[in-house]
Design a protein around this motif. Structure first.
Motif, PDB file in Angstrom:
ATOM      1  N   ASP A 116      14.935 -29.619  22.557  1.00  0.00           N
ATOM      2  CA  ASP A 116      15.432 -28.703  23.591  1.00  0.00           C
ATOM      3  C   ASP A 116      15.447 -29.324  24.981  1.00  0.00           C
ATOM      4  O   ASP A 116      16.084 -28.773  25.885  1.00  0.00           O
ATOM      5  CB  ASP A 116      14.588 -27.426  23.605  1.00  0.00           C
ATOM      6  N   GLY A 117      14.751 -30.458  25.158  1.00  0.00           N
ATOM      7  CA  GLY A 117      14.673 -31.037  26.497  1.00  0.00           C
ATOM      8  C   GLY A 117      15.370 -32.370  26.650  1.00  0.00           C
ATOM      9  O   GLY A 117      15.315 -32.970  27.725  1.00  0.00           O
ATOM     10  N   PHE A 118      16.027 -32.859  25.600  1.00  0.00           N
ATOM     11  CA  PHE A 118      16.651 -34.176  25.654  1.00  0.00           C
ATOM     12  C   PHE A 118      17.986 -34.068  26.377  1.00  0.00           C
ATOM     13  O   PHE A 118      18.763 -33.140  26.138  1.00  0.00           O
ATOM     14  CB  PHE A 118      16.854 -34.704  24.232  1.00  0.00           C
ATOM     15  N   ALA A 122      21.611 -24.674  18.698  1.00  0.00           N
ATOM     16  CA  ALA A 122      22.756 -25.383  18.124  1.00  0.00           C
ATOM     17  C   ALA A 122      22.466 -25.819  16.694  1.00  0.00           C
ATOM     18  O   ALA A 122      23.357 -25.787  15.835  1.00  0.00           O
ATOM     19  CB  ALA A 122      23.113 -26.582  18.990  1.00  0.00           C
ATOM     20  N   PHE A 123      21.237 -26.220  16.429  1.00  0.00           N
ATOM     21  CA  PHE A 123      20.842 -26.591  15.065  1.00  0.00           C
ATOM     22  C   PHE A 123      21.010 -25.407  14.116  1.00  0.00           C
ATOM     23  O   PHE A 123      21.523 -25.552  13.003  1.00  0.00           O
ATOM     24  CB  PHE A 123      19.393 -27.075  15.079  1.00  0.00           C
ATOM     25  N   LEU A 124      20.618 -24.218  14.560  1.00  0.00           N
ATOM     26  CA  LEU A 124      20.755 -23.030  13.722  1.00  0.00           C
ATOM     27  C   LEU A 124      22.215 -22.606  13.562  1.00  0.00           C
ATOM     28  O   LEU A 124      22.567 -21.968  12.559  1.00  0.00           O
ATOM     29  CB  LEU A 124      19.944 -21.874  14.308  1.00  0.00           C
ATOM     30  N   SER A 125      23.061 -22.953  14.524  1.00  0.00           N
ATOM     31  CA  SER A 125      24.467 -22.558  14.475  1.00  0.00           C
ATOM     32  C   SER A 125      25.315 -23.526  13.652  1.00  0.00           C
ATOM     33  O   SER A 125      26.435 -23.190  13.260  1.00  0.00           O
ATOM     34  CB  SER A 125      25.048 -22.473  15.892  1.00  0.00           C
ATOM     35  N   GLY A 171      21.980 -43.352  17.219  1.00  0.00           N
ATOM     36  CA  GLY A 171      23.082 -43.138  16.294  1.00  0.00           C
ATOM     37  C   GLY A 171      23.149 -41.762  15.653  1.00  0.00           C
ATOM     38  O   GLY A 171      24.008 -41.531  14.794  1.00  0.00           O
ATOM     39  N   HIS A 172      22.288 -40.826  16.073  1.00  0.00           N
ATOM     40  CA  HIS A 172      22.293 -39.476  15.505  1.00  0.00           C
ATOM     41  C   HIS A 172      22.498 -38.451  16.615  1.00  0.00           C
ATOM     42  O   HIS A 172      22.027 -38.636  17.746  1.00  0.00           O
ATOM     43  CB  HIS A 172      20.983 -39.181  14.776  1.00  0.00           C
ATOM     44  N   ARG A 173      23.175 -37.377  16.287  1.00  0.00           N
ATOM     45  CA  ARG A 173      23.372 -36.303  17.252  1.00  0.00           C
ATOM     46  C   ARG A 173      22.033 -35.664  17.626  1.00  0.00           C
ATOM     47  O   ARG A 173      21.118 -35.582  16.799  1.00  0.00           O
ATOM     48  CB  ARG A 173      24.287 -35.221  16.679  1.00  0.00           C
ATOM     49  N   VAL A 174      21.938 -35.221  18.862  1.00  0.00           N
ATOM     50  CA  VAL A 174      20.775 -34.472  19.335  1.00  0.00           C
ATOM     51  C   VAL A 174      21.233 -33.048  19.641  1.00  0.00           C
ATOM     52  O   VAL A 174      22.106 -32.834  20.495  1.00  0.00           O
ATOM     53  CB  VAL A 174      20.143 -35.103  20.592  1.00  0.00           C
ATOM     54  N   LEU A 175      20.670 -32.076  18.945  1.00  0.00           N
ATOM     55  CA  LEU A 175      21.001 -30.670  19.135  1.00  0.00           C
ATOM     56  C   LEU A 175      19.799 -29.927  19.684  1.00  0.00           C
ATOM     57  O   LEU A 175      18.653 -30.261  19.364  1.00  0.00           O
ATOM     58  CB  LEU A 175      21.396 -30.031  17.796  1.00  0.00           C
ATOM     59  N   ASP A 176      20.061 -28.893  20.493  1.00  0.00           N
ATOM     60  CA  ASP A 176      18.950 -28.007  20.813  1.00  0.00           C
ATOM     61  C   ASP A 176      18.741 -27.054  19.622  1.00  0.00           C
ATOM     62  O   ASP A 176      19.511 -27.056  18.661  1.00  0.00           O
ATOM     63  CB  ASP A 176      19.166 -27.263  22.130  1.00  0.00           C
TER      64      ASP A 176
END
Length: 218
Positions: A41-43, A58-61, A50-55
């Motif tokens: 949540d704070g990135f 967004a991960f739940l969506s 090489g990987h997406r960062v989701l809050d």
């Protein structure tokens, strides 16, 4: 049906160290690494290593049949809060285990563990939920480990030791072997300092340092 989505929760140093292990597990299982993300949540960046960062929202969506996450957060109290958050959202706890990790006889490990490369767990061991064992740590026979316990790198935990919930064992610490029926006990929430040599039980909430380890005065 949408494919499962997997996450390493935490994109800081701990998470970036766990990600290659998580990716290797998925690839060995024949799953695409595209279904593996960071949750943080704070990135401030959209990708890391090489990987997406989701809050979290967004991960739940994200479209997914199921969701699983491993908590790459060193602080056990934070891990406990996040574990409750994930469980409430229906996200499964995921155990990530390095291929070079050795687990021998009659070892029971709770959900959500991280077992880093060259960790060794010998025999007749019981480990609680969301345990972290960092590089080159070992645990000998007849140990009982609570929930949300952290072993930093190169912890040497000898036989007949009890480590209660939320304890943190620092890098290079040595826990002396206990006896059957009279284990060495590291109390709930205790902290064992880097390089400490623990020769007797540690009270709950205490911080011990040195060789032999002594309680730090507050």
């Amino acid at each position: 049906m949408d494919k499962p989505l997997y996450a390493v929760y935490g994109a800081a140093g701990c998470g970036r160290g766990v990600m290659p292990l998580a990716r290797a597990m998925l690839e060995e299982a024949g799953l695409s690494a595209e279904r593996l993300v960071f949750v943080d949540d704070g990135f401030t960046q959209s990708t890391a290593n090489g990987h997406r960062v989701l809050d979290f929202d967004a991960f739940l969506s994200e479209p997914a049949g199921e969701r699983f996450a491993v908590l790459a957060i060193a602080d056990g109290a934070v891990r406990e809060r996040l574990a409750a958050r994930l469980a409430q959202a229906g996200v499964g706890a995921w155990t990530v285990r390095a291929a070079q990790c050795m687990v021998m006889d009659d070892v029971a490990i709770g959900d959500g563990a991280i077992l880093s490369p060259f960790v060794t767990l010998t025999s007749n061991i019981r480990i609680g939920r969301h345990f972290h064992a960092n590089l080159y740590s070992y645990m000998e026979h007849d140990c009982v480990i609570g929930d949300f316990v952290t072993f930093a790198p190169a912890v040497r935990c000898n036989g007949n030791v009890v480590v209660e919930d939320h304890a943190y064992i620092g890098t290079g610490a040595i826990l002396r072997q206990g006896k059957p029926g009279a284990p060495l006990v590291i109390g709930r929430g205790a902290v064992v300092g880097m390089g400490a040599v623990v020769t007797k039980s540690v009270p709950p909430g205490a911080t011990v340092v040195g060789n032999p380890a002594r309680v730090m005065e507050r």
